[in-house]
Design a protein around this motif. Sequence first.
Motif, PDB file in Angstrom:
ATOM      1  N   LEU A  29       0.808  -1.221   0.000  1.00  0.00           N
ATOM      2  CA  LEU A  29       0.000   0.000   0.000  1.00  0.00           C
ATOM      3  C   LEU A  29       0.841   1.272   0.000  1.00  0.00           C
ATOM      4  O   LEU A  29       0.344   2.336  -0.352  1.00  0.00           O
ATOM      5  CB  LEU A  29      -0.958  -0.003   1.193  1.00  0.00           C
ATOM      6  N   LYS A  30       2.118   1.166   0.361  1.00  0.00           N
ATOM      7  CA  LYS A  30       3.003   2.329   0.332  1.00  0.00           C
ATOM      8  C   LYS A  30       3.366   2.730  -1.093  1.00  0.00           C
ATOM      9  O   LYS A  30       3.876   3.820  -1.314  1.00  0.00           O
ATOM     10  CB  LYS A  30       4.277   2.046   1.122  1.00  0.00           C
ATOM     11  N   LYS A  31       3.099   1.839  -2.052  1.00  0.00           N
ATOM     12  CA  LYS A  31       3.453   2.108  -3.447  1.00  0.00           C
ATOM     13  C   LYS A  31       2.231   2.417  -4.302  1.00  0.00           C
ATOM     14  O   LYS A  31       2.293   2.361  -5.528  1.00  0.00           O
ATOM     15  CB  LYS A  31       4.194   0.906  -4.037  1.00  0.00           C
ATOM     16  N   ILE A  32       1.102   2.778  -3.647  1.00  0.00           N
ATOM     17  CA  ILE A  32      -0.142   2.990  -4.385  1.00  0.00           C
ATOM     18  C   ILE A  32      -0.820   4.283  -3.936  1.00  0.00           C
ATOM     19  O   ILE A  32      -0.879   4.573  -2.741  1.00  0.00           O
ATOM     20  CB  ILE A  32      -1.114   1.813  -4.142  1.00  0.00           C
ATOM     21  N   LYS A  33      -1.329   5.026  -4.899  1.00  0.00           N
ATOM     22  CA  LYS A  33      -2.177   6.183  -4.621  1.00  0.00           C
ATOM     23  C   LYS A  33      -3.441   6.000  -5.454  1.00  0.00           C
ATOM     24  O   LYS A  33      -3.364   5.660  -6.639  1.00  0.00           O
ATOM     25  CB  LYS A  33      -1.492   7.487  -4.992  1.00  0.00           C
ATOM     26  N   ILE A  34      -4.594   6.216  -4.844  1.00  0.00           N
ATOM     27  CA  ILE A  34      -5.861   6.027  -5.541  1.00  0.00           C
ATOM     28  C   ILE A  34      -6.637   7.331  -5.547  1.00  0.00           C
ATOM     29  O   ILE A  34      -6.789   7.981  -4.505  1.00  0.00           O
ATOM     30  CB  ILE A  34      -6.696   4.918  -4.866  1.00  0.00           C
ATOM     31  N   SER A  35      -7.109   7.705  -6.717  1.00  0.00           N
ATOM     32  CA  SER A  35      -7.888   8.929  -6.879  1.00  0.00           C
ATOM     33  C   SER A  35      -9.095   8.653  -7.759  1.00  0.00           C
ATOM     34  O   SER A  35      -9.150   7.658  -8.470  1.00  0.00           O
ATOM     35  CB  SER A  35      -7.043  10.021  -7.546  1.00  0.00           C
ATOM     36  N   VAL A  36     -10.019   9.572  -7.698  1.00  0.00           N
ATOM     37  CA  VAL A  36     -11.154   9.558  -8.619  1.00  0.00           C
ATOM     38  C   VAL A  36     -10.837  10.585  -9.688  1.00  0.00           C
ATOM     39  O   VAL A  36     -10.505  11.731  -9.378  1.00  0.00           O
ATOM     40  CB  VAL A  36     -12.470   9.897  -7.893  1.00  0.00           C
ATOM     41  N   GLY A  37     -10.896  10.169 -10.935  1.00  0.00           N
ATOM     42  CA  GLY A  37     -10.615  11.090 -12.017  1.00  0.00           C
ATOM     43  C   GLY A  37     -10.812  10.420 -13.359  1.00  0.00           C
ATOM     44  O   GLY A  37     -10.874   9.198 -13.446  1.00  0.00           O
ATOM     45  N   CYS A  59       5.956   6.811 -13.897  1.00  0.00           N
ATOM     46  CA  CYS A  59       5.201   7.994 -14.342  1.00  0.00           C
ATOM     47  C   CYS A  59       4.896   8.955 -13.196  1.00  0.00           C
ATOM     48  O   CYS A  59       4.382  10.045 -13.428  1.00  0.00           O
ATOM     49  CB  CYS A  59       3.883   7.572 -14.984  1.00  0.00           C
ATOM     50  N   SER A  60       5.186   8.554 -11.984  1.00  0.00           N
ATOM     51  CA  SER A  60       4.816   9.338 -10.811  1.00  0.00           C
ATOM     52  C   SER A  60       6.045   9.954 -10.160  1.00  0.00           C
ATOM     53  O   SER A  60       7.015   9.254  -9.879  1.00  0.00           O
ATOM     54  CB  SER A  60       4.103   8.428  -9.798  1.00  0.00           C
ATOM     55  N   THR A  61       6.005  11.256  -9.894  1.00  0.00           N
ATOM     56  CA  THR A  61       7.118  11.890  -9.190  1.00  0.00           C
ATOM     57  C   THR A  61       7.238  11.360  -7.759  1.00  0.00           C
ATOM     58  O   THR A  61       8.300  11.433  -7.160  1.00  0.00           O
ATOM     59  CB  THR A  61       6.972  13.422  -9.158  1.00  0.00           C
ATOM     60  N   ALA A  62       6.155  10.789  -7.240  1.00  0.00           N
ATOM     61  CA  ALA A  62       6.175  10.195  -5.893  1.00  0.00           C
ATOM     62  C   ALA A  62       6.672   8.749  -5.923  1.00  0.00           C
ATOM     63  O   ALA A  62       6.850   8.134  -4.874  1.00  0.00           O
ATOM     64  CB  ALA A  62       4.785  10.260  -5.274  1.00  0.00           C
ATOM     65  N   GLY A  63       6.867   8.188  -7.115  1.00  0.00           N
ATOM     66  CA  GLY A  63       7.345   6.810  -7.238  1.00  0.00           C
ATOM     67  C   GLY A  63       6.318   5.771  -6.827  1.00  0.00           C
ATOM     68  O   GLY A  63       6.673   4.703  -6.344  1.00  0.00           O
ATOM     69  N   VAL A  64       5.036   6.088  -7.030  1.00  0.00           N
ATOM     70  CA  VAL A  64       3.956   5.164  -6.683  1.00  0.00           C
ATOM     71  C   VAL A  64       3.117   4.870  -7.914  1.00  0.00           C
ATOM     72  O   VAL A  64       3.152   5.606  -8.892  1.00  0.00           O
ATOM     73  CB  VAL A  64       3.050   5.742  -5.561  1.00  0.00           C
ATOM     74  N   ASN A  65       2.368   3.773  -7.850  1.00  0.00           N
ATOM     75  CA  ASN A  65       1.384   3.504  -8.903  1.00  0.00           C
ATOM     76  C   ASN A  65       0.204   4.421  -8.654  1.00  0.00           C
ATOM     77  O   ASN A  65      -0.368   4.437  -7.563  1.00  0.00           O
ATOM     78  CB  ASN A  65       0.914   2.046  -8.867  1.00  0.00           C
ATOM     79  N   GLU A  66      -0.146   5.204  -9.645  1.00  0.00           N
ATOM     80  CA  GLU A  66      -1.282   6.122  -9.553  1.00  0.00           C
ATOM     81  C   GLU A  66      -2.478   5.428 -10.206  1.00  0.00           C
ATOM     82  O   GLU A  66      -2.441   5.099 -11.390  1.00  0.00           O
ATOM     83  CB  GLU A  66      -0.982   7.427 -10.284  1.00  0.00           C
ATOM     84  N   ILE A  67      -3.508   5.187  -9.418  1.00  0.00           N
ATOM     85  CA  ILE A  67      -4.723   4.536  -9.900  1.00  0.00           C
ATOM     86  C   ILE A  67      -5.838   5.571  -9.929  1.00  0.00           C
ATOM     87  O   ILE A  67      -6.042   6.309  -8.954  1.00  0.00           O
ATOM     88  CB  ILE A  67      -5.112   3.355  -8.989  1.00  0.00           C
ATOM     89  N   PHE A  68      -6.557   5.604 -11.050  1.00  0.00           N
ATOM     90  CA  PHE A  68      -7.707   6.489 -11.192  1.00  0.00           C
ATOM     91  C   PHE A  68      -8.952   5.667 -11.463  1.00  0.00           C
ATOM     92  O   PHE A  68      -8.951   4.799 -12.329  1.00  0.00           O
ATOM     93  CB  PHE A  68      -7.489   7.491 -12.333  1.00  0.00           C
TER      94      PHE A  68
END
Length: 118
Positions: A29-37, A59-68
């Motif tokens: 979970l430290k490697k994941i960010k979830i957003s609505v978009g 693709c992320s400046t935070a080094g996480v998987n960005e999930i939309f």
Amino acid sequence: MKNRESWLWEMTKQLKLKVFKPNGITLDLKKIKISVGFPVSGGAKSVGKTIGQCFPRSCSTAGVNEIFINPCLDKSQVTRVAGVLVHELIHAVDDCQDGHKAVFRKMAIACGLTGKMT
């Protein structure tokens, strides 16, 4: 009242414990960010709409998987949202390396997804 992102995050924590972990799939979970978009493409179509998208950590400046998750889905569609979220989390597990091929399919089936994997 929780916003959509916190609701999705709570669902993600439950999916980790009740779906991924029992099937031997490590979800960090430290490697994941979830957003609505809206997804990059296909998010506003009426047919064949893209309802979720996961981007690799590169693709992320935070080094996480960005999930939309597309805002056309909401928590009144809990089962569908959960399925889309599981699908995108599987992409995050392998950092979007396998697409919808064998590794993805094996994890998806283990997590209870059925049918066409796209």
